[in-house]
Design an enzyme around this catalytic site. Structure first.
Site, PDB file in Angstrom:
ATOM      1  N   CYS A  10      -2.231   0.886   7.169  1.00  0.00           N
ATOM      2  CA  CYS A  10      -2.640  -0.468   6.800  1.00  0.00           C
ATOM      3  C   CYS A  10      -1.820  -1.492   7.599  1.00  0.00           C
ATOM      4  CB  CYS A  10      -2.549  -0.665   5.284  1.00  0.00           C
ATOM      5  SG  CYS A  10      -3.667  -1.967   4.738  1.00  0.00           S
ATOM      6  N   GLU A  31      -2.904   7.845   1.849  1.00  0.00           N
ATOM      7  CA  GLU A  31      -1.980   8.414   0.841  1.00  0.00           C
ATOM      8  C   GLU A  31      -2.588   8.479  -0.557  1.00  0.00           C
ATOM      9  OE1 GLU A  31      -1.729   5.448   2.242  1.00  0.00           O
ATOM     10  OE2 GLU A  31      -0.725   3.968   0.965  1.00  0.00           O
ATOM     11  N   HIS A  54      -5.816   3.499   3.352  1.00  0.00           N
ATOM     12  CA  HIS A  54      -4.644   4.151   2.744  1.00  0.00           C
ATOM     13  C   HIS A  54      -4.917   5.631   2.483  1.00  0.00           C
ATOM     14  CE1 HIS A  54      -2.148   0.589   1.955  1.00  0.00           C
ATOM     15  NE2 HIS A  54      -3.309  -0.040   1.913  1.00  0.00           N
TER      16      HIS A  54
HETATM   17  N1  GLN Z   1      -0.932  -7.548   4.651  1.00  0.00           N
HETATM   18  C1  GLN Z   1      -1.952  -6.829   5.303  1.00  0.00           C
HETATM   19  C2  GLN Z   1      -3.327  -7.292   4.896  1.00  0.00           C
HETATM   20  O1  GLN Z   1      -3.496  -7.928   3.897  1.00  0.00           O
HETATM   21  C3  GLN Z   1      -1.807  -5.335   5.093  1.00  0.00           C
HETATM   22  C4  GLN Z   1      -2.065  -4.918   3.681  1.00  0.00           C
HETATM   23  C5  GLN Z   1      -1.546  -3.543   3.364  1.00  0.00           C
HETATM   24  O2  GLN Z   1      -0.761  -2.970   4.117  1.00  0.00           O
HETATM   25  N2  GLN Z   1      -1.949  -2.992   2.259  1.00  0.00           N
HETATM   26  O3  GLN Z   1      -4.282  -7.026   5.575  1.00  0.00           O
END
Ligand code: GLN
Length: 538
Positions: A383, A512, A510
């Site tokens: 992410c 995970e 994600h």
């Molecule tokens: N801050 C980033 C976004 O909002 C990444 C979010 C995250 O890593 N969950 O896109």
């Protein structure tokens, strides 16, 4: 339908969620279809707006629900499909009651805590089982500690519910602490006695008391707890500190036959003893691996045990798969800003940059990505970690000076990561990100396709607002970064990778949240394999 309610006493952080998940795992291994649920007494509608300092990781489900991290344990320990219905907070309960009141649905009545609020809580128990009619057992864990004012309505709702569905269909389990007083050299049962007394004051007699204890639980203390807590001695169960891994928890609870006690209470005693071979094999692999690697996780909540919980668990799953212990070095991203990546991270076998929000530590993470790229160290960006890799590549390879995400620099000349059009008008912070599972296309011939075993379509869970900016797609690809997956619907970039690097992969989603023991996520498995190859070639 049978119900198990798990409450906690004495202190928080007892491993109540793990106890509940372990019971779920054992019942599943007895052939019972099990579903898990969590009630959280706080007023937030969901934990999505809470800081990791308050709450640890926010765990995201397929349907986009942002939930308590205990739901991560539930999904890793059991196979029941969880949704928004499986995590209820006081915030949701009151929100529903007040909305009903405004719609006039209470037909002129005075709206009260009892019955209207407790009805709303009971309604969720019926709803989740109604939606899953093939489930045999619903396990509901109540967050917080018995005696907290904010948990009272949940406890009262459970008391009523047990009467309504018949006590023979319900098992109340109370998890408490047996502190060891060093100076006296003794284990103390008084806090447990008092906590159960508190529960009984509220009208609930636990059927089973699970005692968290550092050491074993001797006969005398079992007897004492049984007598003062009004439970049979065999129903006083020890839950010892496990030596190596949380995956030992079901095996530990099994020593006192917790699953047998539970099924006997709820009339499912005919089910066979659990065959735990697969679980035991997994645990053995975690405890006695052949190889060892070191992975640096560069983040901003590094000192918190729980902030990147699912990532740490996924590394354990992938490690076990490759017969490898993953030694995790937690690196504070801000320290990299001060001292440089090589000095802080050193020669590790892999670098992982996890998700995150806000600009603290961003430049440190960018340096970590650059260090991994330039020195051929396997890199896995999740992410934010994928966005970081994109920014780093844009700046240092494509020479887009001061490229950035508009999350961190609104005026960057090269906004390689930016807000999607539909995110621009968003005012509310809660549940407004791109959330939950969606389908992506994986392009043939890429490392990603390889890792996913040639699959052309994947389903992964998201939680982010910002995206790879398609305006820069061509320039960045010309620089040599490969886009190996895009979302099926919008064409948003999902996976990036570098072809001439041992492992340099960033995922906008994600992974995970979909890794399990004995079923590691393919990207984690690939990352750990690359790190293992590196450690062995050194
Ligand atoms: N801050 C980033 C976004 O909002 C990444 C979010 C995250 O890593 N969950 O896109």
């Amino acid at each position: 339908m049978k119900y198990i309610f798990v409450t906690g006493g004495v202190v928080s952080s007892l491993g109540k969620g793990l106890a509940a998940a372990s019971i779920g795992a054992l019942l599943e291994h007895r052939g019972l279809k099990t579903l898990m649920q969590k009630f959280d007494p706080y007023l937030n509608v969901d934990p999505g707006t809470m800081s990791p300092y308050q709450h640890g990781e926010v765990y995201v489900l397929d349907d986009g629900a942002e939930t308590d991290l205990d739901l991560g344990h539930y999904e890793r320990f059991t196979s029941g499909v969880l949704s928004k219905m499986n995590n209820l907070t006081s915030g949701q309960v009151f929100d529903a009651v007040i909305k009903k009141e405004r719609r006039g649905e209470y037909l002129g009545k005075t709206v009260q805590f009892i019955p209207h609020v407790t009805d709303e809580i009971k309604c969720r128990l019926h709803k989740v089982t109604g939606d899953n009619p093939d489930v045999d057992v619903l396990i509901t864990e109540i967050g917080g500690t018995v005696g907290d004012m904010e948990g009272l309505l949940f406890i009262e709702a459970l008391r009523q519910f047990a009467l309504e569905v018949g006590k023979e269909n319900v098992c109340f389990i109370h998890v408490t602490l047996l502190p060891f007083i060093k100076a006296a050299g003794e284990v103390k049962t008084k806090p447990t006695q008092q906590s159960v007394a508190k529960l009984r004051e509220l009208g609930i007699q636990p059927d089973i008391v699970i005692c968290r204890t550092e050491a074993d639980l001797d006969e005398d203390n079992r007897k004492k707890i049984a007598m003062f807590c009004n439970v049979e001695k065999k129903n006083v169960v020890a839950f010892r500190d496990v030596a190596h891994t949380i995956y030992e928890c079901p095996l530990d609870l099994r020593r006192d036959k917790i699953d047998r006690l539970v099924v006997d209470k709820i009339g499912l005693g005919h089910t066979p003893a659990p065959a735990l071979d697969d679980w035991e094999t997994f645990v053995r692999r975690v405890i006695h691996p052949k190889h060892k690697i070191t992975i640096a996780v560069a983040g901003k909540y590094i000192e918190l045990q729980d902030a990147y919980k699912s990532i740490y668990e996924s590394l354990i799953h992938a490690g076990a798969h490759h017969d490898t212990k993953v030694n995790i070095v937690r690196v504070e991203a801000e320290a990299i800003e001060q001292h440089g990546a090589k000095a802080v991270i050193g020669d590790v076998d892999g670098i992982l940059v996890p998700g995150g929000f806000g600009d603290r530590g961003i430049e440190g993470k960018i340096l970590a990505a650059q260090y991994a790229r330039e020195s051929g160290i396997p890199y896995f960006g999740i992410c934010l970690g994928m966005q970081i890799a994109t920014i780093e590549f844009a700046r240092n390879v494509c020479k887009l000076r001061d490229a950035n995400s508009t999350e961190f620099d609104k005026n960057t000349p090269f906004p390689v990561i930016c807000l999607q059009e539909e995110q621009k008008g968003v005012q509310d912070m809660g549940a407004t990100m791109r959330l939950g599972s969606s389908e992506s296309i994986v392009f043939a011939g890429t490392k990603a396709a390889d890792l996913y075993g040639g699959a052309s379509h994947i389903q992964e869970r998201h939680r982010h607002r910002y995206e790879f900016n398609s305006d820069f797609q061509d320039r960045i690809q010309e620089g040599g970064l490969v886009i190996s997956s895009v979302s099926a619907k919008e064409g948003l970039v999902e996976i990036i990778e570098l072809p001439d690097h041992p492992f340099y992969v960033g995922a906008q989603f994600h992974p995970e949240f979909q890794s399990k023991p004995n079923k590691p996520h393919p990207l984690f498995a690939g990352f750990v394999k690359a790190a293992l190859d590196r450690s062995q070639s050194h």
